[in-house]
Scaffold this motif. Structure first.
Motif, mmCIF file in Angstrom:
data_model
loop_
_atom_site.group_PDB
_atom_site.id
_atom_site.type_symbol
_atom_site.label_atom_id
_atom_site.label_comp_id
_atom_site.label_asym_id
_atom_site.label_seq_id
_atom_site.Cartn_x
_atom_site.Cartn_y
_atom_site.Cartn_z
ATOM 1 N N ARG A 283 -0.201 5.505 3.256
ATOM 2 C CA ARG A 283 0.562 4.294 3.569
ATOM 3 C C ARG A 283 -0.335 3.079 3.733
ATOM 4 N NH1 ARG A 283 4.615 6.103 8.255
ATOM 5 N NH2 ARG A 283 2.703 6.783 9.293
ATOM 6 N N GLN A 284 -0.074 2.076 2.928
ATOM 7 C CA GLN A 284 -0.767 0.800 3.159
ATOM 8 C C GLN A 284 0.128 -0.150 3.945
ATOM 9 O OE1 GLN A 284 -0.995 2.087 -0.293
ATOM 10 N NE2 GLN A 284 -2.629 3.195 0.761
ATOM 11 N N ALA A 285 1.442 -0.022 3.734
ATOM 12 C CA ALA A 285 2.411 -0.864 4.434
ATOM 13 C C ALA A 285 2.001 -2.334 4.354
ATOM 14 C CB ALA A 285 2.568 -0.402 5.886
ATOM 15 N N ASP A 286 1.853 -2.814 3.138
ATOM 16 C CA ASP A 286 1.389 -4.186 2.925
ATOM 17 C C ASP A 286 2.586 -5.136 3.021
ATOM 18 O OD1 ASP A 286 0.463 -6.608 1.996
ATOM 19 O OD2 ASP A 286 -0.788 -5.717 0.437
ATOM 20 N N LYS A 287 2.707 -5.778 4.154
ATOM 21 C CA LYS A 287 3.865 -6.654 4.371
ATOM 22 C C LYS A 287 3.867 -7.820 3.387
ATOM 23 C CE LYS A 287 4.705 -5.669 9.246
ATOM 24 N NZ LYS A 287 4.949 -6.234 10.587
ATOM 25 N N ALA A 288 2.687 -8.273 2.992
ATOM 26 C CA ALA A 288 2.611 -9.451 2.118
ATOM 27 C C ALA A 288 3.217 -9.157 0.745
ATOM 28 C CB ALA A 288 1.164 -9.918 1.976
ATOM 29 N N THR A 289 2.901 -8.006 0.179
ATOM 30 C CA THR A 289 3.380 -7.703 -1.180
ATOM 31 C C THR A 289 4.656 -6.869 -1.180
ATOM 32 O OG1 THR A 289 2.153 -5.621 -1.273
ATOM 33 C CG2 THR A 289 0.999 -7.613 -2.010
ATOM 34 N N GLY A 290 5.005 -6.267 -0.052
ATOM 35 C CA GLY A 290 6.184 -5.394 -0.024
ATOM 36 C C GLY A 290 5.900 -3.999 -0.535
ATOM 37 N N ARG A 291 4.634 -3.701 -0.802
ATOM 38 C CA ARG A 291 4.260 -2.372 -1.255
ATOM 39 C C ARG A 291 4.004 -1.497 -0.020
ATOM 40 N NH1 ARG A 291 2.572 0.310 -6.054
ATOM 41 N NH2 ARG A 291 3.719 -1.422 -6.958
ATOM 42 N N TYR A 292 4.824 -0.460 0.146
ATOM 43 C CA TYR A 292 4.687 0.376 1.349
ATOM 44 C C TYR A 292 3.698 1.510 1.132
ATOM 45 C CZ TYR A 292 5.840 2.910 5.558
ATOM 46 O OH TYR A 292 5.748 3.536 6.768
ATOM 47 N N ILE A 293 3.842 2.184 -0.001
ATOM 48 C CA ILE A 293 2.981 3.335 -0.290
ATOM 49 C C ILE A 293 2.432 3.196 -1.698
ATOM 50 C CG2 ILE A 293 3.297 5.720 -1.116
ATOM 51 C CD1 ILE A 293 4.283 6.522 1.499
ATOM 52 N N PRO B 3 2.016 5.128 -4.741
ATOM 53 C CA PRO B 3 2.603 6.408 -5.184
ATOM 54 C C PRO B 3 1.552 7.415 -5.644
ATOM 55 C CG PRO B 3 3.551 4.545 -6.417
ATOM 56 C CD PRO B 3 2.518 3.971 -5.503
ATOM 57 N N VAL C 119 0.816 10.126 -3.008
ATOM 58 C CA VAL C 119 1.837 11.104 -2.614
ATOM 59 C C VAL C 119 1.933 12.112 -3.757
ATOM 60 C CG1 VAL C 119 4.278 11.473 -2.082
ATOM 61 C CG2 VAL C 119 3.090 9.485 -1.160
ATOM 62 N N TRP D 40 10.929 -3.779 7.544
ATOM 63 C CA TRP D 40 9.551 -3.420 7.946
ATOM 64 C C TRP D 40 8.580 -4.560 7.661
ATOM 65 C CZ3 TRP D 40 5.423 -3.006 4.499
ATOM 66 C CH2 TRP D 40 5.737 -3.022 3.134
ATOM 67 N N ARG D 41 8.962 -5.506 6.784
ATOM 68 C CA ARG D 41 8.055 -6.600 6.423
ATOM 69 C C ARG D 41 8.130 -7.766 7.399
ATOM 70 N NH1 ARG D 41 8.728 -8.268 0.307
ATOM 71 N NH2 ARG D 41 6.774 -9.358 0.791
ATOM 72 N N PRO E 20 5.481 -1.120 10.852
ATOM 73 C CA PRO E 20 5.822 -0.367 9.638
ATOM 74 C C PRO E 20 5.582 1.138 9.771
ATOM 75 C CG PRO E 20 3.783 -1.582 9.320
ATOM 76 C CD PRO E 20 4.313 -1.991 10.664
ATOM 77 N N TYR E 21 4.916 1.544 10.827
ATOM 78 C CA TYR E 21 4.689 2.981 11.052
ATOM 79 C C TYR E 21 5.626 3.532 12.129
ATOM 80 C CZ TYR E 21 0.548 1.719 8.408
ATOM 81 O OH TYR E 21 -0.292 1.234 7.448
ATOM 82 N N VAL F 119 10.131 5.302 -1.548
ATOM 83 C CA VAL F 119 8.984 5.337 -0.634
ATOM 84 C C VAL F 119 7.908 4.319 -1.020
ATOM 85 C CG1 VAL F 119 7.748 7.160 -1.876
ATOM 86 C CG2 VAL F 119 7.449 6.919 0.598
ATOM 87 N N GLU F 120 7.884 3.928 -2.281
ATOM 88 C CA GLU F 120 6.906 2.933 -2.703
ATOM 89 C C GLU F 120 7.144 1.596 -2.007
ATOM 90 O OE1 GLU F 120 6.797 3.013 -6.935
ATOM 91 O OE2 GLU F 120 5.435 1.300 -7.054
ATOM 92 N N PHE F 121 8.416 1.343 -1.640
ATOM 93 C CA PHE F 121 8.787 0.007 -1.161
ATOM 94 C C PHE F 121 9.306 -0.045 0.272
ATOM 95 C CE2 PHE F 121 9.230 -0.158 -5.815
ATOM 96 C CZ PHE F 121 8.325 -1.172 -6.067
ATOM 97 N N VAL G 15 12.171 -6.819 -2.370
ATOM 98 C CA VAL G 15 11.415 -6.736 -3.615
ATOM 99 C C VAL G 15 12.430 -6.500 -4.743
ATOM 100 C CG1 VAL G 15 9.648 -5.461 -4.889
ATOM 101 C CG2 VAL G 15 9.417 -5.791 -2.406
#
Lengths: 448, 448
Positions: free
Chosen positions: A169-179, A181, A184, B21-22, B28-29, B64-66, B292
């Motif tokens: 999990r990066q949970a990048d709030k700026a880009t909206g990318r949570y994981i 892929p 996983v 979560w953003r 986010p965790y 899960v990606e988002f 997104v």
């Protein structure tokens, strides 16, 4: 620091002795009384024990007429105990024959998250037609079938626990990318018994994998333990038997390519203790006198797989029941029971009395100091890495052990005075398993 | 007392809005952070809500990606929440397609014991090939097969919960008799899908049976709910649709021989609220801006079962997607989504924005007073017995509802100020089910 003892508290509602619920101080409804279990857990944690353990099977025990036989589902009960404690490990029994890997792997991952890395799984294959008949089968799958299923179950569970990288999990709030892929992994497991395609829906557990425990003493069981178990529960009546089992299992672990020190062997002990021998004997006698012979006979006949009629309370076991080599006797509870009866020339009534406390586990009656001596003797002579403490009556049996025996073991430098780590694996001195999907990035172009 | 609203808090890690979560304040965790869930549970209990609810499926969500997609297994997580609360009900989703009745009935009985009678089971049949592939199947069992299986599952579960009489245990210390075997009943259930022979190994739960909840909106789902559900979760965008569903389900309950008042209907509402309309709109816009589009498009295409390429962000849905009768539209999420888009002439981007908050549930943006008005309107006009409160962002969305809307509803005499009972069934005004095995002793010779 010198080699340290490992101590696990094997809990059972009002105690391991089948008649413990009849003691005046016992609560016979303790089995579903959450406060009772919380009290036990806190006593064990006060004693700095490694872990708590709950046995289980998906079936109502035959003995319900004569003793408490209800039990909350162990992962639920241990979740309660996780909230009432901070360090002690929590080991639940669950069957590989009557569960699905995706569900069970997730439940243990959840318990591990919820407890901050304190979950353990005692892997059982669940013998008996009674359990099978609760799951649409006429009879249990045969022994080797159950063990092959268990192997697949553990293999796929490890893939499921590893299906998220620790840093998935990066949970990048700026880009909206949570994981990412790519971090996983789908097990895409295809075995003879199980096919599991997708990743678990829980992040990798704090411990990587829960502690894996095994208690089978058959050949299949010992081979399984040698390959997969972090800790092994076992039952022996004598130092010699325990030594035989210990040497056997450690050598099987070596044959399986493992460090023998990474398989922790914990024989059971039912301590009936007091300040003096006479007081301890009186306690044991009190419990023995509360046994219902009708129940004891039924249980003994079932263990020996003989008709109840051939057992006479005030005679020894009939010669028609085959004796067995006591060194290899650890293979089954039946052989162990026959060996005990023959060795000590017990009548059936006496045998029932001896078994009533621990169903074949080693019952020790004596002083606190003597209990510490026996534990040290087994620990220092190749019979045990620690013990599975089975209070005959609870909470008193656990409380006495924690208040009187643990301090002696601490004094002798054999047991921790404080927890050094926070996870169950840390308490057992075992590393966090690597993730089987982990990418090797070091040295790769662009890695860094 | 006048008819009272029922309010359930449908919890989801950082919130029901896919982009919650953003938000700067979101963790986010939160999904595996026990403290986060405890905080949510305590807010809901402070608001005197009937219950907490967790959705679930044995599969990793595609998104899960988002967005956060991990979740602790619900019965484990709710057990934690049971220890952190005293009154609020605890409803876990579990699948009848991918569990065994003996195991699951026991787990809910255990949660009911552990929580003092606060357990509920949201019965789902689990659609989708992804889940099936985690359980050795190539594809999901077909719809009617899944529902037949669910019926058998519930029938046998009720037998298991009833397998101990409430007074099965005498625990007579004097005689050593723990249970009267005549008061423990073996289901001996033989169905098409399940065979379960023996009694459960847990005493009858405090509630008799956990609260049974259902959320399917297909014909099979509504018939199942009419026969078995104590409460029904449902999704509607308009008062008219909700009224249609409400009338339909209540009449099905009557046809199934039940009191329609014993089936509690709870539409979902995603409240995005503030002191002024403008502030609430700004909150909604903030969330919408965080969506997104790539993810929204993918989700929308999946719901509508169309290729993603035919959806253009700044155009309306293509005419090739069939319209449907909006009154019967509640049958599937797809029809509901198409009806919403057509009714309000939304572009795909706007539609994604509307769906981002509640996946088809009714999103209400406005003031606290306006939210209370809508709730009252639906409640008093045959559309709802209460609501499933789905905070867009959590904990803030639940906290606002509890602190600002609940007091208005209390002021209007529509909602409790204090819990009157202790069990989940009591909160919903439902009786404890009788035991199907209970012997009629009154008037029998020798009874008394």
């Amino acid at each position: 620091m010198s080699r340290q003892l490992h101590l696990n508290a094997f809990l059972m509602s009002s105690g391991h002795h089948e008649a413990a619920w009849r003691l005046p101080e016992s609560d016979p409804y303790a089995d579903v009384d959450v406060d009772h279990w919380i009290r036990l857990a806190r006593i064990a944690e006060r004693g700095k024990l490694n872990s708590l353990f709950l046995a289980d099977g998906p079936v109502l025990w035959q003995g319900v007429e004569f003793r408490p036989a209800g039990q909350l589902e162990p992962t639920i009960l241990l979740t309660i105990l996780a909230t009432a404690t901070t360090h002690i490990g929590l080991i639940a029994t669950a069957s590989t024959t009557y569960n699905e890997p995706y569900n069970l792997a997730r439940r243990f991952a959840s318990l591990d998250h919820a407890s901050g890395g304190r979950a353990g799984w005692n892997i059982v294959t669940t013998a008996g037609a009674d359990a099978a008949r609760n799951f649409g089968l006429e009879d249990q799958p045969d022994h080797s079938d159950r063990y092959q299923r268990a192997e697949e179950f553990v293999e796929v569970s490890r893939k499921l626990w590893d299906s998220w990288d620790d840093d998935a999990r990066q949970a990048d709030k700026a880009t909206g990318r949570y994981i990412d892929p790519a971090r996983v992994h789908n097990p895409e497991y295809v075995g003879k018994y199980y096919r599991v395609a997708g990743a678990l829906n829980v992040p990798r557990p704090p411990q990587g994998h829960p502690l894996l425990v095994q208690a089978g003493s058959s050949e299949d069981g010992k081979d399984f333990a040698a390959r997969y178990a972090d800790a092994v529960f076992t039952a022996h009546q004598t130092l010699a038997d325990a030594q035989g089992f210990y040497a056997d299992l450690k050598s099987r672990a070596v044959a399986a390519g493992r460090d023998p020190a990474s398989v922790i062997i914990l024989p059971g002990i039912v301590p009936i203790l007091a300040a003096t021998e006479a007081q301890a004997q009186a306690k044991a006698q009190l419990l023995e006198d509360l046994i219902v012979p009708e129940y004891g006979l039924r249980q003994l006949a079932a263990v020996l797989e003989v008709p109840q009629e051939i057992l006479k309370l005030d005679e020894q076991l009939p010669d028609s029941i085959p004796d067995s080599d006591t060194i290899e006797g650890a293979q089954s509870r039946s052989k162990l029971v026959v060996a005990l009866a023959r060795r000590e020339r017990l009548t059936v009534r006496e045998l029932i009395g001896r078994l009533g406390g621990g169903r074949g586990h080693f019952t020790f009656v004596g002083t606190y100091e003597q209990a510490a001596d026996v534990i040290q003797e087994w620990f220092e002579n190749g019979a045990a890495d620690g013990f599975n403490i089975m209070g005959a009556a609870l909470p008193s049996g656990l409380e006495e052990f924690v208040d009187h025996v643990v301090p002696i073991l601490q004094e002798r430098g054999l047991f921790r005075r404080e927890y050094a780590g926070r996870t169950l694996r840390e308490h057992y001195g075992l590393p966090r398993p690597a993730n089987q999907y982990e990418r090797v990035t070091a040295g790769q172009p662009g890695a860094g």
